[in-house]
Structures are given as structure tokens and as C-alpha cells.
Write an enzyme that holds these catalytic residues in place. Structure first.
Site, PDB file in Angstrom:
ATOM      1  N   ASP A   1      -6.645  32.250 -20.165  1.00  0.00           N
ATOM      2  CA  ASP A   1      -7.051  31.046 -19.846  1.00  0.00           C
ATOM      3  C   ASP A   1      -7.831  30.465 -21.091  1.00  0.00           C
ATOM      4  O   ASP A   1      -8.570  31.276 -21.278  1.00  0.00           O
ATOM      5  CB  ASP A   1      -7.170  30.477 -18.547  1.00  0.00           C
ATOM      6  CG  ASP A   1      -7.247  28.933 -18.199  1.00  0.00           C
ATOM      7  OD1 ASP A   1      -6.430  28.516 -17.376  1.00  0.00           O
ATOM      8  OD2 ASP A   1      -8.113  28.159 -18.666  1.00  0.00           O
TER       9      ASP A   1
ATOM     10  N   THR B   1       1.157  20.809 -16.366  1.00  0.00           N
ATOM     11  CA  THR B   1       1.935  19.731 -16.971  1.00  0.00           C
ATOM     12  C   THR B   1       1.631  18.403 -16.278  1.00  0.00           C
ATOM     13  O   THR B   1       2.554  17.914 -15.307  1.00  0.00           O
ATOM     14  CB  THR B   1       3.623  20.235 -17.013  1.00  0.00           C
ATOM     15  OG1 THR B   1       3.865  20.532 -15.574  1.00  0.00           O
ATOM     16  CG2 THR B   1       3.683  21.164 -17.880  1.00  0.00           C
TER      17      THR B   1
ATOM     18  N   THR C   1       6.360  23.078 -13.926  1.00  0.00           N
ATOM     19  CA  THR C   1       7.218  22.428 -13.918  1.00  0.00           C
ATOM     20  C   THR C   1       7.371  21.214 -14.937  1.00  0.00           C
ATOM     21  O   THR C   1       6.444  20.750 -15.473  1.00  0.00           O
ATOM     22  CB  THR C   1       6.766  21.155 -12.500  1.00  0.00           C
ATOM     23  OG1 THR C   1       6.417  22.206 -11.639  1.00  0.00           O
ATOM     24  CG2 THR C   1       7.959  20.068 -12.230  1.00  0.00           C
TER      25      THR C   1
ATOM     26  N   GLU D   1       8.681  27.562 -10.035  1.00  0.00           N
ATOM     27  CA  GLU D   1       7.559  28.040  -8.937  1.00  0.00           C
ATOM     28  C   GLU D   1       7.611  27.119  -7.831  1.00  0.00           C
ATOM     29  O   GLU D   1       7.369  25.647  -8.089  1.00  0.00           O
ATOM     30  CB  GLU D   1       6.215  28.174  -9.660  1.00  0.00           C
ATOM     31  CG  GLU D   1       5.305  28.566  -8.369  1.00  0.00           C
ATOM     32  CD  GLU D   1       5.548  29.956  -7.893  1.00  0.00           C
ATOM     33  OE1 GLU D   1       5.660  30.831  -8.475  1.00  0.00           O
ATOM     34  OE2 GLU D   1       5.746  30.153  -6.534  1.00  0.00           O
TER      35      GLU D   1
ATOM     36  N   GLU E   1       0.187  24.721  -2.601  1.00  0.00           N
ATOM     37  CA  GLU E   1      -1.209  25.035  -2.209  1.00  0.00           C
ATOM     38  C   GLU E   1      -1.407  25.256  -0.862  1.00  0.00           C
ATOM     39  O   GLU E   1      -0.959  24.577   0.034  1.00  0.00           O
ATOM     40  CB  GLU E   1      -1.967  23.759  -2.680  1.00  0.00           C
ATOM     41  CG  GLU E   1      -2.075  23.818  -4.378  1.00  0.00           C
ATOM     42  CD  GLU E   1      -2.830  22.453  -5.041  1.00  0.00           C
ATOM     43  OE1 GLU E   1      -3.797  21.990  -4.452  1.00  0.00           O
ATOM     44  OE2 GLU E   1      -2.198  22.198  -6.118  1.00  0.00           O
TER      45      GLU E   1
ATOM     46  N   CYS F   1       1.051  17.307  -7.675  1.00  0.00           N
ATOM     47  CA  CYS F   1       2.575  17.611  -7.805  1.00  0.00           C
ATOM     48  C   CYS F   1       3.546  16.591  -7.498  1.00  0.00           C
ATOM     49  O   CYS F   1       3.847  15.789  -8.277  1.00  0.00           O
ATOM     50  CB  CYS F   1       3.028  18.972  -6.999  1.00  0.00           C
ATOM     51  SG  CYS F   1       1.896  20.153  -7.650  1.00  0.00           S
TER      52      CYS F   1
ATOM     53  N   LYS G   1       3.289  12.752  -9.282  1.00  0.00           N
ATOM     54  CA  LYS G   1       3.654  13.099 -10.768  1.00  0.00           C
ATOM     55  C   LYS G   1       4.887  13.394 -11.015  1.00  0.00           C
ATOM     56  O   LYS G   1       5.518  12.942 -12.092  1.00  0.00           O
ATOM     57  CB  LYS G   1       2.597  13.736 -11.557  1.00  0.00           C
ATOM     58  CG  LYS G   1       2.583  15.338 -11.401  1.00  0.00           C
ATOM     59  CD  LYS G   1       2.806  16.170 -12.717  1.00  0.00           C
ATOM     60  CE  LYS G   1       2.866  17.653 -12.287  1.00  0.00           C
ATOM     61  NZ  LYS G   1       3.329  18.564 -12.729  1.00  0.00           N
TER      62      LYS G   1
HETATM   63  C1  UGA Z   1       4.387  20.560  -3.445  1.00  0.00           C
HETATM   64  C2  UGA Z   1       5.759  21.036  -2.981  1.00  0.00           C
HETATM   65  O1  UGA Z   1       5.770  21.439  -1.320  1.00  0.00           O
HETATM   66  C3  UGA Z   1       5.978  22.783  -3.475  1.00  0.00           C
HETATM   67  O2  UGA Z   1       7.129  23.178  -2.912  1.00  0.00           O
HETATM   68  C4  UGA Z   1       5.865  22.790  -4.652  1.00  0.00           C
HETATM   69  O3  UGA Z   1       5.899  23.738  -5.521  1.00  0.00           O
HETATM   70  C5  UGA Z   1       4.582  22.184  -5.366  1.00  0.00           C
HETATM   71  O4  UGA Z   1       4.290  20.588  -4.976  1.00  0.00           O
HETATM   72  C6  UGA Z   1       4.533  22.081  -6.785  1.00  0.00           C
HETATM   73  O5  UGA Z   1       5.242  21.347  -7.374  1.00  0.00           O
HETATM   74  O6  UGA Z   1       3.748  22.690  -7.434  1.00  0.00           O
HETATM   75  P1  UGA Z   1       1.884  20.755  -2.747  1.00  0.00           P
HETATM   76  O7  UGA Z   1       1.434  19.692  -3.595  1.00  0.00           O
HETATM   77  O8  UGA Z   1       0.945  21.986  -2.433  1.00  0.00           O
HETATM   78  O9  UGA Z   1       3.336  21.388  -2.915  1.00  0.00           O
HETATM   79  O10 UGA Z   1       1.823  20.141  -1.030  1.00  0.00           O
HETATM   80  P2  UGA Z   1       2.835  19.793  -0.107  1.00  0.00           P
HETATM   81  O11 UGA Z   1       2.611  20.773   1.222  1.00  0.00           O
HETATM   82  O12 UGA Z   1       4.284  19.515  -0.280  1.00  0.00           O
HETATM   83  O13 UGA Z   1       1.937  18.271   0.520  1.00  0.00           O
HETATM   84  C7  UGA Z   1       2.295  17.480  -0.610  1.00  0.00           C
HETATM   85  C8  UGA Z   1       1.762  16.102  -0.053  1.00  0.00           C
HETATM   86  O14 UGA Z   1       2.433  15.506   1.045  1.00  0.00           O
HETATM   87  C9  UGA Z   1       0.325  16.270   0.840  1.00  0.00           C
HETATM   88  O15 UGA Z   1      -0.436  15.138   0.392  1.00  0.00           O
HETATM   89  C10 UGA Z   1       0.639  16.368   2.340  1.00  0.00           C
HETATM   90  O16 UGA Z   1      -0.448  15.815   3.026  1.00  0.00           O
HETATM   91  C11 UGA Z   1       1.687  15.409   2.109  1.00  0.00           C
HETATM   92  N1  UGA Z   1       2.822  15.534   3.363  1.00  0.00           N
HETATM   93  C12 UGA Z   1       3.476  16.773   3.187  1.00  0.00           C
HETATM   94  C13 UGA Z   1       3.259  14.305   4.298  1.00  0.00           C
HETATM   95  O17 UGA Z   1       2.516  13.370   4.313  1.00  0.00           O
HETATM   96  N2  UGA Z   1       4.046  14.758   5.389  1.00  0.00           N
HETATM   97  C14 UGA Z   1       4.848  16.013   5.161  1.00  0.00           C
HETATM   98  O18 UGA Z   1       5.620  16.168   6.273  1.00  0.00           O
HETATM   99  C15 UGA Z   1       4.539  17.083   4.351  1.00  0.00           C
END
Ligand code: UGA
Length: 439
Positions: free
Chosen positions: A30, A86, A122, A152, A156, A266, A269
Site C-alpha cells: 500500500d 474505486t 469493483t 469480491e 464489511e 459500496c 457509489k
Molecule cells: C455491500 C454488499 O453487501 C457486499 O456483498 C459487497 O461486496 C460490498 O457492498 C462491496 O461492494 O464491497 P457492505 O457495504 O459492507 O457490503 O454492507 P451491507 O451489509 O450490504 O449494507 C449496506 C447498507 O445497507 C448498510 O448501510 C446497511 O445498514 C443497509 N442495509 C442492509 C439495510 O438498510 N437493510 C438491509 O436489509 C441490509
């Protein structure tokens, strides 16, 4: 195997530690020296469950090391995973691919023999061929450098688990590769042997799988949040609605929790970057629905502010408002595009004194929003509050005693933005309880 991971953020640092756990010799690279120093000391520069343990274990065993040097990375191995960020371009919907192209440019001139480059970030569909062009132009090894796109899907807060036990592995190739597929299958050997499905495809499909997956996940969340809006106008209960819908296996309960909507680095964006790319390709009509998905999502934040105003008898200015939650979701310290902080910031602009508590994200929130007040304990944060907002659903909030908190506030009024506080328990403790999407 010996391999490197270029870019050590949430994705790269987790990938590096997980690959060491799979038995490989790993060098993480990094450009940020502070990040590299922390990682070499066996500490993640962010909070991610289980990651510190893996880092400590494998930096101690010597199987995992980190560097700021591209030269060292290129000399260390001939298998390189690229996991740089990204992000969204400031003021635009499109992706900023500067870090990715810069990583390829830095690595390329140092690739003097056969190598496999695996893109994990991504990207908008059509990016991998641009990475190949850079490698062809600058790598002395020429077409002995092969590229695989391997999106991937980690979440998180479950990053370690998702990396070690993914639900699928997607591999995109040019069709001309000779070694790349066998090299990457060997690297993921233990995961593949455990029965994980592997989908081998072309580059464009592999890039699109990730965009489409995140677009679907965002749509599912905005769908149930749109239903919450209808519930609010009709006296129905979106939590029960979601539960009832989820029993239909075609719909499913997972990823359909109603509330304040999605944030993070994620989903927001990625749907915007996907729309921007579709526009460039002349397929913008196919994705106009994502504009609505984004709008519904932002409307949840506005609705929370409106509800807060309603609960404060129409006047936010001068009120003490407590916000529980700063992270974009529980079990992370990531505050990127956090719905909770967006609401806190808006209430501050409207003249409230906003005091925020979060179990892990306080340091990040303090740096990004120094104008807000912060407390180190959830109950202390509620001292003298006119209104309490529950905006990130950390489990510990559900365990607090609403009676004890009622004794500290100026007025026992709570709005549950995530639907995980028990309304009966809070009402029994004397609280006026409101929630998004519930009567
Ligand atoms: C998301 C995807 O779930 C992953 O599969 C993907 O790899 C990742 O983006 C990425 O592109 O790297 P993440 O951003 O870590 O993962 O979080 P999520 O658990 O999906 O939650 C995203 C947002 O949606 C959070 O703010 C969460 O509070 C909200 N959320 C999630 C809801 O409001 N309702 C739900 O049922 C699920």
C-alpha cells in the site's frame, strides 16, 4: 504459493490476511506508510471483526508482510491481486479509477517474467481491457502477463468470514489465457475444495456480476423502504410486512431490513457508477430504476429529519438531540456515506445540539464532523435530551434499560430508525416511541 495484494484497505488487507490463513506467503502493498506500519504490527487500521487476530497471527509467523514498495512487490511473486479503492468521482456519478490505473502503471514496468494479475476491485464494465492495455504497453513480459477479473463480494463486518468462505468465486478471463485459470484455482484451492461454486466467464460478465449484485441488493432495500412509506400513510407496520413477505422463498427475508436505508463505501457509489457506465454504453434506460432506488434511499434520511421535527413540536432549533449510531451499519467503524451521520449533520444545521454515541466509529466521526458533540457512553449521550434517535442498529442499544435512560433525558421521546428497539418495552418505560414505517 507466493502472492501479493496491492492496495490494503478493507478489501485488500482482509484478502491478504485471508490468503495467509489459507497457507500462502503474502506480501501486502500500500502507498500509505501509516497503514503499512499498522498492518506490519499486526493491527488493522480500521475495525473489522476477527481481522486483528489473523494479522497478528500471520505477521508473527512471517507468512504475511506489508510494504510500500512496488519494486519489492513485483520481485516477491508472480501472482498479484489488485484491491485498490474505486471511489465515486467528486461531483460525478462515475467511478474514479485513478488508483487502479496507477497500480497497473506502477507494477507493469517491473513485470519481467510470466505473471498473473487478478483484479478484485469493483469497476465499471469494460475496465479490465483498459488494465490489460496498460500492462501490454508497459510490461517487459508482454503477453506473458495474464489478467483475471475476480470480483469480491465481502460485506464489511463479515469481511474475514466472507473472504474465507465466499458463497461463489467468479473468474473472468480474456479467452486467451493459458496459465491464469490454473494459477488462481490453485490459490483458492482450499476454498474450492470445500465446495464453493466457481463461475468461469469472460471479463465483461465478471465485472458486471458485481455491479448487478450490488444493484439488486440496493433495490431490495429501497423496495422495502418504499413499502415503509406506504405503511406510514396507511397505518400498516413495515417490520411485520417484511417478515410476512420474507417467508416467500422467491423474495426471502435477508437483505430486506427496512429502516434508514443503505450507506457505506459500496452500494451508494456502485449504483451511481453503474448508471453512469450504462449511460456511456447507451443502455441508460435499462437502469433508470436505480435513480429511483437512490431517491427512495435518500428520502429515508429526510423522513427521519421530518419525524424528528414533528416529535420536537415543529421546532428543531435549540433542541438537544441524541443520536445513537455513527457507523453506516453495525459492527464497523466505517462512516462513509453513513445515514446516521447524514441525519445528525442535517439536525445540527437546523440548529439542534446533536450528541452522538457509537461503540466503534466515534474517532472517525469526530474527525469528519467536528461540529457535532460526542459522548463516550450511550446513556451519557442521552443526558438532558429532548429527543433520542436510534440510527445504527448496534446490538448493545437493544440491551440498554429504557427506564434508566428515561431518568436522564429532558423528554422521553425516541425515534427508532432501524426497527430493532422493542416498542412495548420502551413504551412501558414511559417513552413516546416512534419508528420509520410503523404506526
Ligand atoms: C455491500 C454488499 O453487501 C457486499 O456483498 C459487497 O461486496 C460490498 O457492498 C462491496 O461492494 O464491497 P457492505 O457495504 O459492507 O457490503 O454492507 P451491507 O451489509 O450490504 O449494507 C449496506 C447498507 O445497507 C448498510 O448501510 C446497511 O445498514 C443497509 N442495509 C442492509 C439495510 O438498510 N437493510 C438491509 O436489509 C441490509
Amino acid at each position: 504459493m507466493k502472492l501479493t495484494v496491492i492496495g490494503c484497505g478493507y478489501l485488500g488487507a482482509t484478502h491478504a490476511a485471508a490468503m495467509a490463513e489459507l497457507g500462502h506467503q503474502v506480501l501486502g502493498m500500500d502507498i500509505d506508510p501509516d497503514k503499512v506500519a499498522a498492518l506490519n504490527a499486526g493491527r488493522a487500521p480500521f475495525f473489522e471483526r476477527g481481522l486483528d487476530e489473523l494479522l497478528a497471527k500471520h505477521t508473527a509467523s512471517g507468512q504475511l508482510r506489508f510494504t510500500t514498495s512496488y519494486a519489492e512487490a513485483a520481485a516477491f511473486a508472480d501472482l498479484h491481486f489488485i484491491g485498490v479503492g474505486t471511489p465515486q468521482k467528486p461531483g460525478e456519478m462515475a467511478y474514479d479509477l485513478t488508483h487502479l490505473f496507477s497500480a497497473a502503471r506502477q507494477l507493469a514496468p517491473r513485470l519481467t517474467g510470466p505473471a498473473v494479475i487478478v483484479g478484485k476491485c469493483t469497476v465499471p464494465v469494460g475496465t479490465a481491457p483498459q488494465v490489460i492495455d496498460i500492462l501490454r504497453e508497459f510490461a517487459p513480459a508482454g503477453d506473458q502477463v495474464e489478467v483475471c477479473w475476480n470480483p469480491e463480494f465481502l460485506r464489511e463486518s463479515y469481511a474475514v468470514e466472507d473472504t474465507l468462505h465466499p458463497d461463489r468465486i467468479v473468474l473472468g478471463f480474456t479467452g486467451e489465457n493459458t496459465r491464469a485459470e490454473s494459477v488462481i484455482r490453485q490459490a483458492y484451492g482450499r476454498i474450492i475444495e470445500s465446495g464453493t461454486p466457481v463461475i468461469v466467464t469472460d471479463l465483461a460478465t465478471s465485472e458486471l456480476v458485481k455491479s448487478a449484485a450490488n444493484a439488486f441488493l440496493a433495490t431490495k432495500i429501497s423496495f422495502i423502504n418504499a413499502m415503509a412509506e406506504v405503511c406510514e400513510t396507511s397505518g400498516a407496520d413495515v417490520q411485520l410486512l417484511a417478515e410476512a413477505l420474507g417467508h416467500d422463498a422467491r423474495i426471502g427475508r435477508r437483505g430486506m431490513r427496512p429502516g434508514l436505508g443503505f450507506g457505506g463505501g459500496c452500494l451508494p457509489k456502485d449504483i451511481r457508477g453503474f448508471m453512469a457506465r450504462a449511460g456511456e454504453l447507451g443502455a441508460d434506460q435499462a437502469l433508470t430504476f436505480l435513480r429511483e432506488v437512490d431517491t427512495i434511499n435518500n428520502r429515508r434520511r429526510e423522513r427521519m429529519v421530518d419525524l424528528a421535527r414533528e416529535q420536537c413540536n415543529g421546532v428543531i432549533n435549540g433542541k438537544n438531540i441524541t443520536v445513537w449510531g455513527a457507523a453506516f451499519k453495525p459492527d464497523t467503524d466505517d462512516i462513509r456515506d453513513s445515514p446516521a451521520l447524514a441525519v445528525a449533520q442535517k439536525l445540527h444545521q437546523l440548529g439542534a445540539t446533536v450528541t452522538v454515541f457509537d461503540p466503534k466509529a466515534l474517532d472517525n466521526a469526530r474527525k469528519a464532523h467536528p461540529q457535532l458533540e460526542y459522548a463516550d457512553h450511550p446513556i451519557e449521550a442521552a443526558d438532558n435530551a429532548d429527543l433520542l434517535l436510534h440510527l445504527t442498529e448496534w446490538l448493545e442499544f437493544t440491551r440498554l434499560d429504557p427506564k434508566a435512560i428515561a431518568a436522564r433525558v429532558a423528554a422521553p421521546r425516541v425515534i427508532d430508525g432501524r426497527g430493532t428497539l422493542d416498542p412495548a418495552r420502551w413504551r412501558a418505560a414511559g417513552w413516546a416511541y416512534r419508528a420509520l414505517g410503523r404506526p
